[in-house]
Design an enzyme around this catalytic site. Structure first.
Site, short mmCIF file in Angstrom:
data_model
loop_
_atom_site.label_atom_id
_atom_site.label_comp_id
_atom_site.label_asym_id
_atom_site.label_seq_id
_atom_site.Cartn_x
_atom_site.Cartn_y
_atom_site.Cartn_z
N HIS A 169 0.63 -1.07 -0.03
CA HIS A 169 0.20 0.02 -0.03
C HIS A 169 0.91 1.23 0.02
O HIS A 169 0.47 2.42 -0.26
CB HIS A 169 -0.96 0.02 1.19
CG HIS A 169 -2.23 0.82 1.14
ND1 HIS A 169 -2.12 1.64 0.42
CD2 HIS A 169 -3.61 0.60 1.52
CE1 HIS A 169 -3.44 2.25 0.10
NE2 HIS A 169 -4.13 1.57 1.16
N ASP A 389 -10.36 -3.68 -18.11
CA ASP A 389 -10.89 -4.59 -19.22
C ASP A 389 -9.42 -5.02 -20.21
O ASP A 389 -8.91 -4.27 -20.84
CB ASP A 389 -11.46 -3.86 -20.27
CG ASP A 389 -12.35 -4.79 -21.42
OD1 ASP A 389 -11.89 -6.10 -21.47
OD2 ASP A 389 -12.87 -4.23 -22.26
#
Length: 425
Positions: A169, A389
């Site tokens: 993170h 995508d």
């Protein structure tokens, strides 16, 4: 989903390092004082489920993504530092430095003997099978000296696949990670380079000289409690159970019916956060005089006065807390909690972020309060994981694998029932 975790198996290939496709700079880069705060020093997992695409039969998603990843790392080369020998190191005052050596990102190919439709009508966290879909490579999960990214692509019998990623993170927030994944996805669909080029510029969130705390940062304060009373402590997650709750539009309308007219335009996230905070406080039966809090991440991107450049992929947010005594929170109507939650967004400013960076330096990068008096609620519905995508279309689900510690995630889940697909909650 829980029942299926015991009846399908995953066969993994040996983990490999995917390096940048071209030589990249060999240098050291400092993280910002927002990046390297103590509570961001952990590996954060996400997962996306993709159906088969009829026009891509015969295409191997693992090969397509691995090739695109290598090309994307040319632009995002700080992710590709050597993973087991000091990729992240601490300098003076625990300042984190990234050594960019170009060795690569950990990548795993796998196959599961199951079709996507066998996972049921609803794919949502927590995922009992996550240890198979995102293998914890031995020695890879610590904050320091370990991979900044680990990716696993699991092929399904139907031609679909599951993409799982684990991020350190300190390198990026969720929006920064999605920016990187979109870059990989664009290249997977034959783009020459990402449409949004990455920007490092971590110095915009570096402390001032001299540092000075000018704002109130309750998320990092130990909240007061009445001496002599029992305090619920959640520093350990041994007694925590992960559950997923679906709030239908009918449920949300029912909650809103308890609000006064001037709060009718509040967002669904604000309403649910206030409701969860108040209900949780009632359930935990705190001493009435105890101070309790709920913290929400508020992004600095796009905020007036904030100079966050387009393409910046570091941590550009702050957890801003709403606080109240347990008595006032429990005895007042829901609108009281909601108004406190709504005020958190208005506190985000350039000065707030500068003050937070200064606090990290002055206080030695303090941890968040992790007792039962504190709660974090994060909204992932607009981050865009499900929109990534790679050529197979949008994901059926995209977001966190599950919750961590005392955090609640408000996530999109495309849920179906007998009469068809419900809209995201």
């Amino acid at each position: 989903m829980a029942k299926l975790s015991a009846v399908f198996s995953v066969k993994r290939q040996e983990p490999e390092l995917v390096p940048p496709a071209k030589p990249t700079p060999r240098e050291s880069k400092y993280l910002s004082d927002i990046d390297d705060q103590d509570r961001l020093r952990f590996q954060f997992p996400f997962i996306m489920f993709y159906p088969d695409h009829p026009s891509l039969q015969g295409k191997d998603p693992a090969i397509v993504i691995k090739d695109a990843l290598s090309k994307a790392l040319v632009h995002y080369y700080p992710f590709a530092g050597y993973p087991f020998a000091g990729r992240l190191r601490e300098g003076p005052n625990r300042k984190l430095v990234v050594d960019c050596t170009g060795e690569g990102v950990l990548f795993i190919e796998a196959d599961a003997d199951i079709r996507l439709d066998q996972l049921g009508d609803t794919i949502r966290p927590p995922f009992p099978c996550c240890e198979d879909l995102l293998f914890d490579v031995p020695g890879s999960s610590n904050a320091l000296g370990c991979p900044l990214l680990l990716i696993q692509v699991t092929r399904l019998k139907c031609g679909g696949f599951i993409f799982a990623v684990r991020l350190n993170h300190v390198m990026a927030d969720s929006l920064g990670l999605v920016q990187f994944l979109n870059s990989v996805a664009e290249i997977a669909k034959r783009a020459d380079k990402p449409s949004v080029l990455p920007v490092w510029k971590r110095e915009i969130f570096t402390s001032r000289d001299p540092p000075q705390v000018t704002c109130q940062h309750d998320t990092y304060n130990k909240l007061t409690h009445t001496t002599g009373t029992k305090v619920n402590n959640m520093d350990s997650d041994n007694n925590l159970v992960q559950k997923c709750f679906f709030f239908s539009q009918k449920d949300i309308r029912s909650i809103r019916s308890h609000l006064p007219p001037h709060l009718s335009t509040s967002s669904t996230f604000e309403v649910l956060t206030a409701c969860i905070w108040r209900s949780r406080t009632v359930a935990l039966d705190h001493n009435p005089d105890e101070i309790v809090s709920v913290s929400c991440p508020v992004t600095a991107r796009g905020k007036q006065g904030m100079q966050v450049p387009h393409g910046f992929y570091g941590n550009a947010f702050a957890y801003i807390a709403a606080v109240s005594s347990a008595k006032l929170l429990c005895e007042n109507p829901l609108g009281y909690a909601l108004e406190l939650v709504k005020r958190t967004k208005t506190r985000m400013s350039e000065e707030y972020m500068k003050s937070l960076a200064d606090l990290m330096v002055i206080k030695g990068r303090p941890k968040w309060d992790t007792t039962a008096r504190s709660l974090l609620v994060a909204d992932t519905t607009k981050v865009g994981f499900e929109k990534v995508d790679f050529g197979w279309g949008e994901a059926v689900y995209g977001g966190p694998i599950g919750s961590i510690d005392f955090t609640v995630y408000y996530a999109n889940a495309r849920c179906r029932n007998k009469i068809g697909r419900k809209p995201p909650c």
